[in-house]
Scaffold this motif. Structure first.
Motif, PDB file in Angstrom:
ATOM      1  N   GLY A  13       0.828  -1.206   0.000  1.00 29.36           N
ATOM      2  CA  GLY A  13       0.000   0.000   0.000  1.00 29.36           C
ATOM      3  C   GLY A  13       0.858   1.250   0.000  1.00 29.36           C
ATOM      4  O   GLY A  13       0.595   2.202   0.737  1.00 29.36           O
ATOM      5  N   GLY A  14       1.889   1.223  -0.841  1.00 31.95           N
ATOM      6  CA  GLY A  14       2.868   2.300  -0.830  1.00 31.95           C
ATOM      7  C   GLY A  14       2.797   3.198  -2.041  1.00 31.95           C
ATOM      8  O   GLY A  14       2.044   2.957  -2.989  1.00 31.95           O
ATOM      9  N   ARG A  15       3.611   4.242  -1.996  1.00 33.91           N
ATOM     10  CA  ARG A  15       3.727   5.190  -3.100  1.00 33.91           C
ATOM     11  C   ARG A  15       5.203   5.361  -3.422  1.00 33.91           C
ATOM     12  O   ARG A  15       6.038   5.445  -2.510  1.00 33.91           O
ATOM     13  CB  ARG A  15       3.125   6.548  -2.730  1.00 33.91           C
ATOM     14  N   VAL A  16       5.530   5.415  -4.706  1.00 32.79           N
ATOM     15  CA  VAL A  16       6.903   5.639  -5.159  1.00 32.79           C
ATOM     16  C   VAL A  16       6.975   7.032  -5.790  1.00 32.79           C
ATOM     17  O   VAL A  16       6.205   7.347  -6.700  1.00 32.79           O
ATOM     18  CB  VAL A  16       7.340   4.571  -6.180  1.00 32.79           C
ATOM     19  N   LEU A  17       7.875   7.868  -5.277  1.00 34.93           N
ATOM     20  CA  LEU A  17       8.032   9.224  -5.784  1.00 34.93           C
ATOM     21  C   LEU A  17       9.486   9.493  -6.124  1.00 34.93           C
ATOM     22  O   LEU A  17      10.396   8.976  -5.458  1.00 34.93           O
ATOM     23  CB  LEU A  17       7.584  10.254  -4.739  1.00 34.93           C
ATOM     24  N   LEU A  18       9.698  10.302  -7.132  1.00 34.97           N
ATOM     25  CA  LEU A  18      11.019  10.839  -7.403  1.00 34.97           C
ATOM     26  C   LEU A  18      11.197  12.114  -6.590  1.00 34.97           C
ATOM     27  O   LEU A  18      10.243  12.874  -6.392  1.00 34.97           O
ATOM     28  CB  LEU A  18      11.182  11.147  -8.887  1.00 34.97           C
ATOM     29  N   ILE A  19      12.413  12.343  -6.112  1.00 34.85           N
ATOM     30  CA  ILE A  19      12.697  13.541  -5.339  1.00 34.85           C
ATOM     31  C   ILE A  19      13.974  14.190  -5.872  1.00 34.85           C
ATOM     32  O   ILE A  19      14.806  13.547  -6.508  1.00 34.85           O
ATOM     33  CB  ILE A  19      12.843  13.260  -3.834  1.00 34.85           C
ATOM     34  N   ARG A  20      14.105  15.470  -5.611  1.00 37.42           N
ATOM     35  CA  ARG A  20      15.324  16.199  -5.956  1.00 37.42           C
ATOM     36  C   ARG A  20      15.380  17.441  -5.075  1.00 37.42           C
ATOM     37  O   ARG A  20      14.361  17.917  -4.553  1.00 37.42           O
ATOM     38  CB  ARG A  20      15.327  16.598  -7.430  1.00 37.42           C
ATOM     39  N   ARG A  21      16.571  17.957  -4.908  1.00 40.74           N
ATOM     40  CA  ARG A  21      16.713  19.203  -4.187  1.00 40.74           C
ATOM     41  C   ARG A  21      16.174  20.350  -5.038  1.00 40.74           C
ATOM     42  O   ARG A  21      16.200  20.305  -6.268  1.00 40.74           O
ATOM     43  CB  ARG A  21      18.186  19.457  -3.858  1.00 40.74           C
ATOM     44  N   ALA A  22      15.677  21.374  -4.389  1.00 39.03           N
ATOM     45  CA  ALA A  22      15.178  22.547  -5.106  1.00 39.03           C
ATOM     46  C   ALA A  22      16.281  23.120  -5.975  1.00 39.03           C
ATOM     47  O   ALA A  22      17.434  23.236  -5.547  1.00 39.03           O
ATOM     48  CB  ALA A  22      14.679  23.595  -4.127  1.00 39.03           C
TER      49      ALA A  22
END
Length: 287
Positions: free
Chosen positions: A61-70
């Protein structure tokens, strides 16, 4: 020539309560970009990694997101974070990755415990223009105030509430605040409190419970991140819910309605959408 109003311009009066995106767990992958419209599947990852991430999300029941610094700063090893948002299990683990195989391994790897919160601001412009226009100023403000904790992220859900902010590990989702208000929300969360004004809900709970907790916070005035824990939720009739909360003890009844918006709900949509809204029936202290 006047530009057409964006989805977030038209949604200023939409009810936020009960709209947090669902997710018991989160897997965050540092990837400066570019991000495709479907972030993970269209951002350069191999089919095996995409399949593994999708299977993990379905399993837990998860979510996968991409992240990056501003500002899309890059360099050095890329981080991953695996977050458990379930009440009583809140935890963040982290590690680094260099290739798809390492990323797949990270889904089960112990990693190391990451202390402190993470603040995710949706800035996924290829998915919705509002997320770029309104999300990036908030992401920049958070990065200036809390550089170690703030990240831009790919599509969260509820673009019309841009800017969208998620506070982890609890999974509280907020929307529609100014950059300065967002910095205040982050500071409050670090202090162990949340403010109901911009709160959409907590990702681990179904929409009716999110809405019930919202009304219970207004009724009691309590702000603690762990306050008003879910004890039970019962369907009384079609669309009507009785939610029992604890610490403090409150019983809330809400009625769910489907509301035709009469407009597209995202900047990329072409057809009118509908919204789920909740009417308060009753709220009372118990015990």
């Amino acid at each position: 020539m006047t530009a057409a109003p964006r989805c977030s311009d038209l949604a200023v009066d939409d009810a936020r309560a009960g709209t947090a995106p669902p997710g018991d767990r989160w897997f965050l992958v540092e990837h400066p970009g570019p991000w495709g419209r479907v972030a993970f599947a269209q951002s350069g990852f191999g089919p095996a990694a995409v399949t593994a991430m999708d299977a993990w999300a379905r399993e837990v029941g998860g979510r996968v997101l991409l992240i990056r610094r501003a500002g899309r700063a890059t360099g050095g090893l890329r981080r991953w974070f695996r977050v458990d948002s379930r009440p009583g299990h809140e935890e963040v683990r982290t590690g680094t990755w260099t290739d798809d195989d390492g990323l797949v391994d990270a889904l089960r790897a112990p990693g190391t415990v990451h202390t402190g919160p993470l603040f995710l601001t949706c800035a996924h412009g290829r998915h919705d223009t509002c997320c770029a226009v309104r999300g990036r100023p908030l992401a920049a403000a958070l990065a200036a105030a809390r550089p170690a904790e703030a990240w831009e992220c790919s599509h969260v859900g509820g673009c019309r509430f841009a800017p969208s902010l998620v506070a982890l590990p609890h999974g509280f989702a907020f929307g529609g605040m100014s950059p300065q208000e967002g910095v205040g929300i982050a500071a409050a969360y670090v202090d162990g409190t949340v403010d109901a004004e911009f709160l959409r809900g907590r990702s681990v709970h179904p929409p009716a419970v999110q809405a019930a907790q919202h009304h219970a916070r207004l009724f009691t005035g309590v702000r603690g991140v762990d306050a008003l824990a879910l004890r039970s939720v019962t369907a009384l009739s079609s669309g009507t819910w009785r939610v029992v909360l604890g610490d403090p003890d409150v019983v809330v009844e809400v009625r769910e309605r489907r509301v035709e918006a009469g407009r597209p709900l995202t900047c990329s949509a072409t057809a009118p959408g509908w919204m789920r809204e909740f009417d308060l029936i009753s709220v009372a202290a118990s015990g």
